[in-house]
Design a protein around this motif. Structure first.
Motif, PDB file in Angstrom:
ATOM      1  N   LYS A  68       4.029  -4.563  16.139  1.00 33.74           N
ATOM      2  CA  LYS A  68       4.262  -5.015  17.518  1.00 33.74           C
ATOM      3  C   LYS A  68       3.197  -6.029  17.950  1.00 33.74           C
ATOM      4  O   LYS A  68       2.062  -5.968  17.491  1.00 33.74           O
ATOM      5  N   GLY A  69       3.611  -6.905  18.855  1.00 32.68           N
ATOM      6  CA  GLY A  69       2.637  -7.860  19.392  1.00 32.68           C
ATOM      7  C   GLY A  69       3.188  -9.269  19.346  1.00 32.68           C
ATOM      8  O   GLY A  69       4.284  -9.512  18.826  1.00 32.68           O
ATOM      9  N   GLY A  70       2.406 -10.169  19.856  1.00 32.88           N
ATOM     10  CA  GLY A  70       2.876 -11.548  19.974  1.00 32.88           C
ATOM     11  C   GLY A  70       2.323 -12.444  18.889  1.00 32.88           C
ATOM     12  O   GLY A  70       1.739 -11.960  17.921  1.00 32.88           O
ATOM     13  N   PRO A  71       2.530 -13.750  19.062  1.00 32.78           N
ATOM     14  CA  PRO A  71       2.065 -14.721  18.070  1.00 32.78           C
ATOM     15  C   PRO A  71       0.543 -14.626  17.882  1.00 32.78           C
ATOM     16  O   PRO A  71      -0.175 -14.251  18.803  1.00 32.78           O
ATOM     17  N   GLY A  72       0.107 -14.930  16.683  1.00 32.71           N
ATOM     18  CA  GLY A  72      -1.334 -14.988  16.423  1.00 32.71           C
ATOM     19  C   GLY A  72      -1.902 -13.702  15.858  1.00 32.71           C
ATOM     20  O   GLY A  72      -3.045 -13.671  15.422  1.00 32.71           O
ATOM     21  N   GLN A  73      -1.135 -12.622  15.859  1.00 22.76           N
ATOM     22  CA  GLN A  73      -1.689 -11.382  15.316  1.00 22.76           C
ATOM     23  C   GLN A  73      -1.641 -11.437  13.787  1.00 22.76           C
ATOM     24  O   GLN A  73      -0.861 -12.201  13.204  1.00 22.76           O
ATOM     25  N   GLU A  74      -2.493 -10.613  13.166  1.00 24.26           N
ATOM     26  CA  GLU A  74      -2.645 -10.700  11.707  1.00 24.26           C
ATOM     27  C   GLU A  74      -1.349 -10.344  10.959  1.00 24.26           C
ATOM     28  O   GLU A  74      -0.986 -10.967   9.971  1.00 24.26           O
ATOM     29  N   TYR A  75      -0.667  -9.319  11.427  1.00 26.04           N
ATOM     30  CA  TYR A  75       0.573  -8.892  10.755  1.00 26.04           C
ATOM     31  C   TYR A  75       1.719  -8.870  11.756  1.00 26.04           C
ATOM     32  O   TYR A  75       1.542  -8.424  12.891  1.00 26.04           O
ATOM     33  N   ASP A  76       2.882  -9.375  11.317  1.00 24.19           N
ATOM     34  CA  ASP A  76       4.053  -9.223  12.175  1.00 24.19           C
ATOM     35  C   ASP A  76       5.216  -8.574  11.423  1.00 24.19           C
ATOM     36  O   ASP A  76       5.981  -7.811  11.981  1.00 24.19           O
ATOM     37  N   TYR A  77       5.276  -8.837  10.076  1.00 22.01           N
ATOM     38  CA  TYR A  77       6.454  -8.421   9.317  1.00 22.01           C
ATOM     39  C   TYR A  77       6.001  -8.211   7.870  1.00 22.01           C
ATOM     40  O   TYR A  77       5.310  -9.066   7.311  1.00 22.01           O
ATOM     41  N   SER A  78       6.358  -7.090   7.257  1.00 24.40           N
ATOM     42  CA  SER A  78       5.767  -6.746   5.953  1.00 24.40           C
ATOM     43  C   SER A  78       6.146  -7.697   4.817  1.00 24.40           C
ATOM     44  O   SER A  78       5.447  -7.746   3.804  1.00 24.40           O
ATOM     45  N   ARG A  79       7.244  -8.450   4.949  1.00 20.77           N
ATOM     46  CA  ARG A  79       7.516  -9.453   3.902  1.00 20.77           C
ATOM     47  C   ARG A  79       6.383 -10.485   3.888  1.00 20.77           C
ATOM     48  O   ARG A  79       5.963 -10.971   2.847  1.00 20.77           O
ATOM     49  N   SER A  80       5.894 -10.824   5.092  1.00 22.61           N
ATOM     50  CA  SER A  80       4.838 -11.835   5.208  1.00 22.61           C
ATOM     51  C   SER A  80       3.449 -11.271   4.947  1.00 22.61           C
ATOM     52  O   SER A  80       2.545 -11.996   4.535  1.00 22.61           O
ATOM     53  N   GLY A  81       3.287  -9.989   5.186  1.00 26.04           N
ATOM     54  CA  GLY A  81       1.965  -9.391   4.960  1.00 26.04           C
ATOM     55  C   GLY A  81       1.945  -7.962   5.457  1.00 26.04           C
ATOM     56  O   GLY A  81       2.621  -7.627   6.440  1.00 26.04           O
ATOM     57  N   ASN A  82       1.193  -7.144   4.782  1.00 20.09           N
ATOM     58  CA  ASN A  82       1.101  -5.721   5.127  1.00 20.09           C
ATOM     59  C   ASN A  82      -0.326  -5.265   4.816  1.00 20.09           C
ATOM     60  O   ASN A  82      -0.871  -5.637   3.772  1.00 20.09           O
ATOM     61  N   PRO A  83      -0.953  -4.480   5.696  1.00 18.47           N
ATOM     62  CA  PRO A  83      -2.366  -4.125   5.479  1.00 18.47           C
ATOM     63  C   PRO A  83      -2.636  -3.421   4.145  1.00 18.47           C
ATOM     64  O   PRO A  83      -3.679  -3.673   3.522  1.00 18.47           O
ATOM     65  N   THR A  84      -1.717  -2.559   3.702  1.00 21.03           N
ATOM     66  CA  THR A  84      -1.957  -1.864   2.424  1.00 21.03           C
ATOM     67  C   THR A  84      -1.926  -2.876   1.277  1.00 21.03           C
ATOM     68  O   THR A  84      -2.760  -2.849   0.368  1.00 21.03           O
ATOM     69  N   ALA A 266       5.823  -3.646  -2.034  1.00 23.20           N
ATOM     70  CA  ALA A 266       6.041  -2.750  -0.894  1.00 23.20           C
ATOM     71  C   ALA A 266       4.801  -1.884  -0.652  1.00 23.20           C
ATOM     72  O   ALA A 266       4.010  -1.646  -1.576  1.00 23.20           O
ATOM     73  N   PRO A 267       4.627  -1.373   0.583  1.00 24.82           N
ATOM     74  CA  PRO A 267       3.408  -0.614   0.923  1.00 24.82           C
ATOM     75  C   PRO A 267       3.149   0.589   0.012  1.00 24.82           C
ATOM     76  O   PRO A 267       2.024   0.775  -0.459  1.00 24.82           O
ATOM     77  N   PHE A 268       4.168   1.401  -0.240  1.00 22.45           N
ATOM     78  CA  PHE A 268       3.928   2.596  -1.049  1.00 22.45           C
ATOM     79  C   PHE A 268       3.572   2.218  -2.483  1.00 22.45           C
ATOM     80  O   PHE A 268       2.673   2.795  -3.105  1.00 22.45           O
ATOM     81  N   ASP A 269       4.253   1.184  -3.019  1.00 28.55           N
ATOM     82  CA  ASP A 269       3.952   0.731  -4.384  1.00 28.55           C
ATOM     83  C   ASP A 269       2.544   0.126  -4.446  1.00 28.55           C
ATOM     84  O   ASP A 269       1.839   0.265  -5.452  1.00 28.55           O
ATOM     85  N   SER A 270       2.139  -0.535  -3.365  1.00 35.01           N
ATOM     86  CA  SER A 270       0.770  -1.089  -3.318  1.00 35.01           C
ATOM     87  C   SER A 270      -0.239   0.048  -3.381  1.00 35.01           C
ATOM     88  O   SER A 270      -1.255  -0.030  -4.078  1.00 35.01           O
ATOM     89  N   TRP A 271       0.061   1.105  -2.678  1.00 33.53           N
ATOM     90  CA  TRP A 271      -0.839   2.265  -2.656  1.00 33.53           C
ATOM     91  C   TRP A 271      -0.905   2.907  -4.044  1.00 33.53           C
ATOM     92  O   TRP A 271      -1.973   3.271  -4.535  1.00 33.53           O
ATOM     93  N   LEU A 272       0.265   3.024  -4.685  1.00 33.49           N
ATOM     94  CA  LEU A 272       0.292   3.614  -6.034  1.00 33.49           C
ATOM     95  C   LEU A 272      -0.529   2.776  -7.015  1.00 33.49           C
ATOM     96  O   LEU A 272      -1.258   3.304  -7.853  1.00 33.49           O
ATOM     97  N   LEU A 273      -0.402   1.455  -6.896  1.00 33.49           N
ATOM     98  CA  LEU A 273      -1.139   0.578  -7.809  1.00 33.49           C
ATOM     99  C   LEU A 273      -2.642   0.673  -7.536  1.00 33.49           C
ATOM    100  O   LEU A 273      -3.451   0.721  -8.482  1.00 33.49           O
ATOM    101  N   LEU A 274      -3.001   0.747  -6.271  1.00 31.45           N
ATOM    102  CA  LEU A 274      -4.415   0.872  -5.904  1.00 31.45           C
ATOM    103  C   LEU A 274      -4.988   2.178  -6.458  1.00 31.45           C
ATOM    104  O   LEU A 274      -6.098   2.228  -6.985  1.00 31.45           O
ATOM    105  N   ARG A 275      -4.200   3.230  -6.366  1.00 27.31           N
ATOM    106  CA  ARG A 275      -4.634   4.532  -6.881  1.00 27.31           C
ATOM    107  C   ARG A 275      -4.778   4.474  -8.402  1.00 27.31           C
ATOM    108  O   ARG A 275      -5.759   4.957  -8.971  1.00 27.31           O
ATOM    109  N   GLY A 276      -3.794   3.836  -9.058  1.00 29.33           N
ATOM    110  CA  GLY A 276      -3.814   3.769 -10.525  1.00 29.33           C
ATOM    111  C   GLY A 276      -4.989   2.960 -11.053  1.00 29.33           C
ATOM    112  O   GLY A 276      -5.647   3.351 -12.017  1.00 29.33           O
TER     113      GLY A 276
END
Ligand SMILES: Cc1ncc(COP(=O)(O)O)c(C=O)c1O
Ligand SMILES: N[C@@H](CCSC[C@H](N)C(=O)O)C(=O)O
Length: 442
Positions: A68-84, A266-276
């Motif tokens: 949620k939020g307006g223009p200029g925020q770090e993340y808006d949509y997970s295709r474009s970027g996701n914190p994990t 995807a976020p969960f796969d990113s987490w799995l890779l980070l764990r591995g």
């Protein structure tokens, strides 16, 4: 006046030690503590700091498509970027000695992102022993994308040089190659490619080594990429691909492709890779120790084995000049497709499966499996032995693995019993050191 405290005295004497731990950098920042000593890779792999609001020890999975939020925020949509995903990318950049890393949905996804920067009329110079899927994508680009793809013997620098021209926009290498375990001189070819065309990108598929054993960017390549499905994750429970670059503009181009096509991990796969990836060092050390013992076992019993840990590998010196280990994939020949099939079907711990880099040991016949997409005529032209067996050695107990392989060789009839144990039939027939002469039984 009181004298200096004990820690202060220690600190003076041992300037290289970060005694209080305050110099520890946050992962994913480049982790060179202020004392100047970079952490060893085994430490870097495990050390991450999530920066999480609750100080979570493990990076949270941001299982959210939107923010949620307006223009200029770090993340808006997970295709474009996701914190994990971002956390994983920054951690991996550090591990790969890259300025930027990007993670996508598979190794082939990474190869697709990289080759999307090619334009009709561009020329790609690549090897004649490549993973089947890479060969399939390059063949598609040749037939449909107007890209001129030249497959040459990349183990020979003069042959590669002769193939390079000012039109060469990409050189795509694998080393060791899959499945013939040929070694390619990353540094020599990178220099030659950049000399032929300063705008040429040298991309190295580092899947067979992982960043734990080899860093192509340090050897002059422009792009390193690999299948995270293999060693990086290590458990065959996630598909992933990873790209590392030093050039900011190249990183932006790849990010553009990832955002445009939607192949970011995807976020969960990113987490799995980070764990591995945290256990990469211990897994790889154990896997390659097992692989070395098995390669020696097979060679000592008369099989023609391809493994860069063996001194008999014709490019042993080149491999060790650019890598820190031999990995856990080896291949060997039997002289007969039927015999190879019987061996593969007779193991129990070595499971019949494609892929490699997993904690479990695997066995396969590349021409029937991972490289079946290369048509038989091309396989023959490129001297890919139809009987070749590929072993991917896991972390099991070595004695159990050797027993499993021994009983399979005996049951398959691949060895002749001798007073000292057994030897490969080819030895008994005086065929040692042959390049495979595939004898097909009717
Ligand atoms: C050397 C090599 N590169 C790339 C890939 C592609 O990786 P993925 O299966 O994750 O797409 C594979 C295996 O699949 C491989 O063996
Ligand atoms: N059916 C798959 C085969 C995947 S092979 C996976 C791995 N790279 C290996 O070398 O074993 C396909 O067609 O891609």
């Amino acid at each position: 006046m009181a004298g200096p405290s004990a820690p202060a005295v220690l600190a003076k004497g041992m300037k290289h030690l970060d005694l209080d731990g305050h110099d520890l950098p946050p992962s994913p920042a480049p982790s060179s503590p202020s004392n100047g000593r970079k952490y060893a890779l085994a430490t870097e792999l495990v050390y991450t700091e999530s920066g999480d609001q609750y100080n979570s020890s493990s990076m949270p999975i941001y299982q959210s498509a939107t923010f949620k939020g307006g223009p200029g925020q770090e993340y808006d949509y997970s295709r474009s970027g996701n914190p994990t995903r971002t956390h994983l990318e920054r951690h991996m950049a550090k591990i790969m000695n890259a300025n930027r890393a990007l993670v996508v949905s598979s190794g082939m996804g990474a190869c697709d992102v990289i080759t999307r920067i090619l334009k009709p009329g561009d020329e790609v110079v690549t090897g004649d022993d490549l993973y089947g899927g890479t060969n399939r994508l390059l063949t598609y680009l040749k037939e449909n994308g107007g890209i001129n793809v030249k497959h040459v013997d990349t183990t020979k620098l003069d042959v590669v040089k002769a193939a390079l021209s000012s039109k060469t926009t990409m050189v795509l290498l694998e080393t060791p190659t899959n499945p013939l375990i040929k070694i390619v001189d990353i540094s020599g070819i990178s220099s030659a490619a950049h000399e032929a065309n300063t705008d040429c990108y040298v991309a190295v598929d580092n899947t067979m080594m992982s960043p734990y054993l080899q860093n192509p960017l340090d050897l002059g390549a422009d792009v390193t990429y690999e299948s995270g499905t293999k060693y990086l994750s290590g458990h065959h429970d996630v598909m992933a691909g990873i790209i590392g670059v030093n050039s900011a503009s190249l990183g932006d181009k790849f990010y553009f492709m990832i955002n445009s096509t939607g192949c970011g991990l995807a976020p969960f796969d990113s987490w799995l890779l980070l764990r591995g990836v945290k256990t990469l060092a211990v897994r790889m050390e154990k896997q390659q120790a097992n692989a070395m013992a098995i390669a020696e076992f097979l060679e000592n019993h008369g099989f023609k084995v391809r493994y860069p840990g063996l001194k008999s590998h014709s490019q042993y010196a080149l491999h060790w000049s650019q890598a820190r280990g031999a990995g856990a994939v080896l291949s060997f020949e039997t002289g007969s497709i039927n015999l190879s099939e019987r061996i593969v079907e007779s193991t129990k711990l070595f499971g019949i499966s494609v892929s490699f880099g997993c904690v479990n040991s695997l066995i396969s016949m590349p021409c029937r499996m991972s490289h079946a997409s290369i048509d038989p005529a091309t396989r023959k032209e490129r001297a890919l032995p139809e009987d070749i067996i590929r072993l991917c050695v896991g972390i099991e107990d070595l004695t159990d693995l050797v027993d499993d392989l021994s009983q399979a060789l005996v049951r398959a009839g691949a060895v002749r019993l001798t007073s000292e144990g057994f030897e490969a039939l080819s030895v008994a027939e005086g065929e040692t050191g042959r390049t495979t002469q595939v004898v097909d039984e009717p």
